[in-house]
Design an enzyme around this catalytic site. Structure first.
Site, mmCIF file in Angstrom:
data_model
loop_
_atom_site.group_PDB
_atom_site.id
_atom_site.type_symbol
_atom_site.label_atom_id
_atom_site.label_comp_id
_atom_site.label_asym_id
_atom_site.label_seq_id
_atom_site.Cartn_x
_atom_site.Cartn_y
_atom_site.Cartn_z
ATOM 1 N N ASP A 405 0.892 -1.293 -0.052
ATOM 2 C CA ASP A 405 0.184 0.074 -0.039
ATOM 3 C C ASP A 405 0.995 1.172 -0.023
ATOM 4 O O ASP A 405 2.162 1.218 0.104
ATOM 5 C CB ASP A 405 -0.963 -0.068 1.387
ATOM 6 C CG ASP A 405 -2.006 1.057 1.344
ATOM 7 O OD1 ASP A 405 -2.318 1.521 0.283
ATOM 8 O OD2 ASP A 405 -2.417 1.291 2.544
ATOM 9 N N GLU A 408 2.553 4.621 -4.204
ATOM 10 C CA GLU A 408 2.056 5.678 -5.263
ATOM 11 C C GLU A 408 3.779 6.521 -5.593
ATOM 12 O O GLU A 408 3.842 6.790 -6.706
ATOM 13 C CB GLU A 408 1.184 6.668 -5.212
ATOM 14 C CG GLU A 408 -0.263 6.148 -5.252
ATOM 15 C CD GLU A 408 -0.433 5.157 -3.978
ATOM 16 O OE1 GLU A 408 0.105 5.516 -2.921
ATOM 17 O OE2 GLU A 408 -1.360 4.286 -4.236
ATOM 18 N N ASP A 483 -8.920 3.691 -1.560
ATOM 19 C CA ASP A 483 -10.056 4.541 -0.660
ATOM 20 C C ASP A 483 -11.194 5.062 -1.124
ATOM 21 O O ASP A 483 -11.340 6.113 -1.219
ATOM 22 C CB ASP A 483 -9.274 5.464 0.325
ATOM 23 C CG ASP A 483 -8.123 4.896 0.911
ATOM 24 O OD1 ASP A 483 -7.977 3.386 1.100
ATOM 25 O OD2 ASP A 483 -7.076 5.557 1.332
#
Ligand code: GLC
Length: 799
Positions: A405, A408, A483
């Site tokens: 997670d 990015e 999310d």
């Protein structure tokens, strides 16, 4: 002398007339009078690659996206010169290069336009960073529509949209949020029943405009790097998507448990809470295969550590969960806490594995653990080190899957929510700044994780899930859409996003069922589970700060309905696994948007509510509250309503009833749908018999059923079976023929065949060409079932 200011005003630059060209073994090189070089590579009969160098010199040819094992080779190539153009003929299409400005056109063999340059290639020099903004514009055709681009939360048909790719942590994103977690710079154009694809393999920030700025123009450009793109000719969308997926790679088969139902929350802790949740699943007989540990399992959010107060003996816990049929999946983020007493940090520091700013200091940023440094996953040595960090977590403790997670990469409390542009990366020996490496950082992290989990879980298969990714990342990992929010709009988005990912080469995808942020109503939760059980990846996840999201939280009605749907997924596992096998073998999307399923039917070009799972199941999620049904577009052909078993003729929209306990679901006529018995987790039961649902069709239809041992690599040595079923229906007959290949034989012995929709009364039965008494096959008239040996070759029913 020209000053920078003067140049800045020059704006776009263009190739001028052709100086010369040469052709050498599938590569055709063009040089213009102003030194622009265009290299065209013929990769396949239906795929060309185009690279432009504005100074005549190409940089090192390196791509993270392209699968090194991609199959290529072409059967025919002819290059010829005409007065105004150079023509490249492949076996499937023609590419014309204009001699006066290098503009391109792609045509079918009969001359029909597929795709033509408008301005074609042009560029603007970037004085700030060096290099160029590289740009391409194409003319769009009347009635042309556009699809693809990964996870973008916007209309499925991209016409009229402008989109950019810069992997971004977008908590509670909304419809039309421009930049999301992933970068898949691949789109499909469709006009005149011709589909083609463009893959712009450039990892800088990329932009796409689909007739947004100008009505008849599509364009794409990047903030740096090369104009380097692949053109793929269809004419079927399926050809485009499978060719793109071949080019960027397919994953290995996941373990079957990864296709089961997964339960997650931020966070289940301590151990007693985890056990309470898993015990409740078993107590309620609600199937579930995996339980997730979010960041709170760690010691101060330090990756590869455990909080010993909450989890005193993780190895024992993981083993106990496993004995109860639960695989444990644990989260691992990229940020490594700055802490000299923390081994992972110390090792990376000593070996110089962390990313640095341009002038030398480490890239420092705040994430969950506080101030962190970040490994440079674009360095192969760092990936190797990262891989081995999984020795304990996977090899010793026995965790079965890893969830990557914040890759990015996300950084908190800074403008842009990520690294500054000047951060340096190795980029596998092609050193560069973060402008170039940003969009592949998450992919390279997931790649290193995949290698580690695979190594320490061997001979079992790895399971990885990532939030950020780039084209080609599907080779290593599954993904989820990040999310989202517990709203009806997000349920709609979830539907569109998964369809989009599936045609963008990334089939192994799912959403946070029920919504990550906020709290769903029982109704929204139910509708989301109903859709989610048909997505390739099926996981409930929530941030947990607005209430619980386990299926029992919403009361008995919701529990009962969601359980029924999750049970349906478990029954359909052999069907879903077969769809997955087709994806890993041929790049065929696990689920198909209607336009992919039947592009000839223009009605499908603007639809996005319905999708087809595998080849034979039509799903139409309910996306609104308080409804008793909805209008559904049924594709051409005859389909059986799954609930009522009534056949309907498609090619039209119709109202379908769907009170809360159902969702519109149709099975294509002629289909053979394999069903396992309901299990609480994959391989729970040793069953004697499984069911084949056979849907009558006047005519012929073929179905298939892939099977292996559900984990491990024996399938690669031929230990699998592929059963192909041919159903032939006549007015008063139905014949089911089976052809089996492969060496694997499952432990059950029989198929219970259940017929649906037979329009006559069964009078005679021929089994393996022998006229037999139906009782020999335990024929049940009311149920319309028979029991046959699983390796039967022909069952012939006569009315
Ligand atoms: C991010 C993830 C979410 C996770 C949370 C805590 O928001 O997207 O899934 O639960 O971080 O790790």
């Amino acid at each position: 002398m020209i000053t920078n200011t003067e140049l800045e005003h020059k704006g776009n630059l263009y190739p001028t007339a052709l100086l010369s060209y040469e052709h050498d073994q599938g590569k055709i090189n063009f040089i213009t009078n102003n030194g622009v070089r265009l290299e065209i590579t013929v990769l396949r009969d239906n795929m060309l690659r185009f690279r432009y160098a504005t100074t005549g010199i190409f940089s090192n040819d390196f791509s993270y996206a392209i699968d090194p094992n991609q199959p290529h080779g072409f059967s025919q190539l002819k290059v010829e010169e005409e007065e105004t153009h150079v023509l490249i003929h492949t076996e499937k299409f023609i590419c014309k290069v204009a001699k006066d400005d290098l503009r391109l056109g792609m045509y079918e063999l009969d001359g029909t336009v597929i795709l033509e340059d408008e301005l074609g290639f042009h560029w603007e020099e970037s004085f700030h960073f060096g290099g160029n903004f590289v740009k391409m514009s194409k003319s769009s055709q009347d009635q042309e529509n556009f699809f693809g681009l990964g996870d973008k939360p916007t209309n499925f048909n991209l016409k009229g949209k402008r989109i950019s790719n810069w992997n971004t942590d977008q908590y509670a994103f909304g419809k039309d949020t421009a930049e999301l977690y992933k970068t898949v710079p691949f789109y499909i154009g469709l006009h005149s029943n011709i589909a083609y694809g463009v893959f712009f393999d450039n990892t800088f920030k990329t932009h796409f405009d689909f007739c947004h700025e100008r009505r008849n123009v599509t364009s794409f450009w990047a903030d740096g790097g090369e104009m380097n793109y692949y053109f793929i000719y269809g004419p079927q969308m399926a050809d485009v998507v499978t060719t793109y997926t071949d080019l960027t790679g397919k994953p290995e088969l996941p373990p079957m448990w990864a296709l089961g139902f997964h339960q997650c929350k931020w966070s289940y802790y301590p151990e007693s809470k985890v056990k309470e949740i898993t015990a409740k699943f078993r107590e309620l007989q609600f199937p579930c295969d995996a339980i997730y540990l979010d960041i709170d399992y760690m010691e101060g959010f330090r990756c590869f550590t455990w909080n010993k107060e909450f989890f005193p003996d993780p190895k024992r816990m993981v083993a106990e969960l496993e004995a109860d049929g639960f695989k444990t999946v644990a989260i691992i983020d990229p940020g490594i806490k700055i802490d000299l007493n923390y081994d992972v940090f110390k090792e990376a520091l000593e070996n110089d594995y962390f990313c640095r700013r341009a002038d030398g200091p480490y890239m420092r940023g705040k994430v969950w653990p506080g101030e962190c440094y970040f490994p440079d996953f674009t360095n192969p040595e760092v990936r190797d080190w990262w891989k081995d960090l999984y020795r304990e977590l996977i090899g010793d403790i026995g965790v079965k899957g890893v969830w990557n997670d914040m890759n990015e990469p996300a950084v908190m409390e800074v403008p842009g929510k990520t690294f500054p542009f000047d951060v340096r990366h190795d980029y596998d020996g092609n050193p560069c700044s973060h402008r170039k490496a940003h969009n592949i950082y998450g992919m390279q992290m997931a790649r290193a994780t995949y290698e580690g989990v695979k190594k320490y879980n061997f001979p079992k298969r790895p399971f990885i899930i990532t939030r950020a990714n780039y084209s080609g990342g599907q080779r290593y990992t599954s993904t989820w859409t990040g999310d989202n929010v517990a709203t009806w709009e997000h349920l709609w988005l979830a539907n569109v996003q998964i369809q989009r990912l599936c045609i963008s080469g990334m089939s192994f995808a799912g959403t946070d069922i029920g919504g990550f942020a906020e709290q769903p109503s029982g109704e929204l939760y139910t509708r989301w589970v109903q859709m989610g059980v048909f997505h390739p990846f099926c996981r409930v996840h929530s941030s947990g700060d607005h209430g619980e999201q386990e299926p029992w939280f919403f009361g008995d009605e919701v529990l009962g309905i969601t359980k029924k749907f999750v049970e349906l997924r478990y029954q359909l596992l052999p069907y879903l696994y077969t769809a997955f096998y087709r994806y890993i073998q041929e790049g065929i999307p696990f689920l198909k948007p209607l336009v992919y399923f039947d592009q000839n039917d223009v009605q499908t070009h603007h639809r996005s509510d319905e999708f087809i799972v595998g080849n034979h199941i039509l799903v139409c999620p309910i996306q609104e509250p308080n409804v008793q049904g909805r209008r559904v577009y049924i594709p051409k052909g005859t389909w059986y309503n799954y609930w009522t078993k009534k056949p309907v003729v498609g090619g039209k929209e119709m109202f379908v009833e769907a009170p809360l306990e159902t969702m519109p679901l149709f099975i294509k006529e002629g289909a053979v749908i394999p069903n396992y018995p309901i299990q609480q987790f994959v391989d729970e039961l040793d069953f004697e018999e499984m069911t084949l649902h056979v849907y009558y069709k006047l005519g012929k239809e073929t179905s298939e059923f892939f099977e292996d041992s559900h984990d491990g690599y024996e399938y690669r040595q031929g230990q699998f079976s592929m059963r192909s079923f041919k159903v032939t229906g006549k007015e008063d007959e139905i014949i089911v023929q089976q052809h089996k290949s492969g060496k694997y034989s499952a432990s059950y012995t029989n198929f219970k065949i259940k017929f649906h929709g037979i329009p006559f009364r069964i009078k005679r039965v021929f089994f393996e060409n022998e006229d037999i008494n139906p009782e020999e096959l335990q024929f049940d008239v009311d149920e319309q079932t028979m029991i046959v040996d699983k390796d039967f070759s022909e069952l012939h029913i006569v009315g």
